[in-house]
Design an enzyme around this catalytic site. Sequence first.
Site, short mmCIF file in Angstrom:
data_model
loop_
_atom_site.label_atom_id
_atom_site.label_comp_id
_atom_site.label_asym_id
_atom_site.label_seq_id
_atom_site.Cartn_x
_atom_site.Cartn_y
_atom_site.Cartn_z
N HIS A 177 -5.18 2.15 7.75
CA HIS A 177 -3.06 2.53 7.16
C HIS A 177 -2.95 3.98 6.34
O HIS A 177 -2.42 4.84 6.78
CB HIS A 177 -1.73 1.24 7.59
CG HIS A 177 -0.95 1.74 7.32
ND1 HIS A 177 0.26 2.06 8.59
CD2 HIS A 177 -0.35 2.29 6.07
CE1 HIS A 177 1.55 1.76 8.35
NE2 HIS A 177 0.75 2.63 6.68
N GLU A 178 -3.47 3.47 5.41
CA GLU A 178 -3.18 4.80 4.23
C GLU A 178 -4.05 5.79 4.41
O GLU A 178 -3.34 6.61 4.81
CB GLU A 178 -3.59 3.99 2.85
CG GLU A 178 -2.29 2.68 2.30
CD GLU A 178 -1.36 2.81 3.27
OE1 GLU A 178 -0.69 3.65 3.03
OE2 GLU A 178 -0.25 1.84 2.90
N GLY B 198 0.53 -1.06 -0.03
CA GLY B 198 0.51 -0.32 0.07
C GLY B 198 1.00 1.12 -0.22
O GLY B 198 1.96 1.45 1.10
N CYS C 37 5.33 0.20 7.19
CA CYS C 37 5.71 1.21 6.84
C CYS C 37 6.24 1.59 5.29
O CYS C 37 8.03 1.45 6.25
CB CYS C 37 5.03 2.26 7.57
SG CYS C 37 4.96 3.87 6.84
N LEU C 38 5.77 1.93 3.97
CA LEU C 38 8.06 2.54 3.01
C LEU C 38 8.12 3.50 4.00
O LEU C 38 9.54 3.87 3.04
CB LEU C 38 6.34 2.19 2.02
CG LEU C 38 6.99 1.22 1.44
CD1 LEU C 38 5.90 1.13 -0.09
CD2 LEU C 38 7.36 -0.14 1.13
N GLN D 101 3.58 9.32 0.19
CA GLN D 101 4.76 9.38 0.40
C GLN D 101 5.33 9.14 -0.46
O GLN D 101 7.12 8.30 -0.67
CB GLN D 101 4.23 7.45 0.67
CG GLN D 101 3.51 7.66 2.22
CD GLN D 101 3.58 5.98 2.24
OE1 GLN D 101 2.92 5.74 1.84
NE2 GLN D 101 4.39 5.00 3.22
N HIS E 209 -2.46 8.17 6.68
CA HIS E 209 -1.53 8.73 6.07
C HIS E 209 -1.46 10.34 5.89
O HIS E 209 -0.94 11.89 5.17
CB HIS E 209 -0.54 8.05 4.72
CG HIS E 209 0.46 7.13 5.69
ND1 HIS E 209 1.53 7.79 6.14
CD2 HIS E 209 0.53 5.90 5.32
CE1 HIS E 209 2.09 6.77 5.79
NE2 HIS E 209 1.65 5.43 5.18
ZN LIG Z 1 2.63 3.99 6.05
#
Ligand SMILES: [Zn+2]
Length: 181
Positions: free
Chosen positions: A149-150, A45, A107-108, A50, A153
């Site tokens: 989660h996304e 995701g 998380c990336l 990001q 952000h």
């Molecule tokens: Zn994340």
Amino acid sequence: MIRDIVVYPDKRLKLISKAVSTFDGALHDLLDDMYDTMRSKNGVGLAAIQIGADVRALIINVPLEDKGGDSYAEDHDENDQPKENTLEMINPVIVEKEGCEKFQEGCLSIPGVYEDVERAKQVKVEYVDRQGKKQTIEDDGFLAIAIQHEMDHLDGKVFIEKLSFLKRKKFEKEWAKRLKA
Ligand SMILES: [Zn+2]
């Protein structure tokens, strides 16, 4: 095109992303870049911020073999996240949520860190797709967790903010050490 990932504690991760109002080629390019970037990092995701774009867009692509719910795995097979399986959510809003579940997230933007986080078990979300068409999705598995989660952000939040005070402190210490290394 693969873009650079914004890494914690970059201040851009704290931005409240803006609603999307034009569903044009620029948006489609952004979504395509998000997919390329997510895949290049074996992610499942990614939110637009990001890669530095503060617009309310996110993508999720649950690997085929993980379907039904598993942690963010780091070693996906090349072909188990076909682009056509990508869920693209623009201007998402949670309209219903129920229950509670603890799940290990990653998380990336905070690579290599995995922590248990508590979220709603089931969510119903309204959003629009890349054409601007209204959609609704309901899930009570991995996808529900990933969406929450996304969506965080988009509101300038990252998952480690949900940790207990002590766990957060420990994370910040280790992260600072890692950034220096
Ligand atoms: Zn994340």
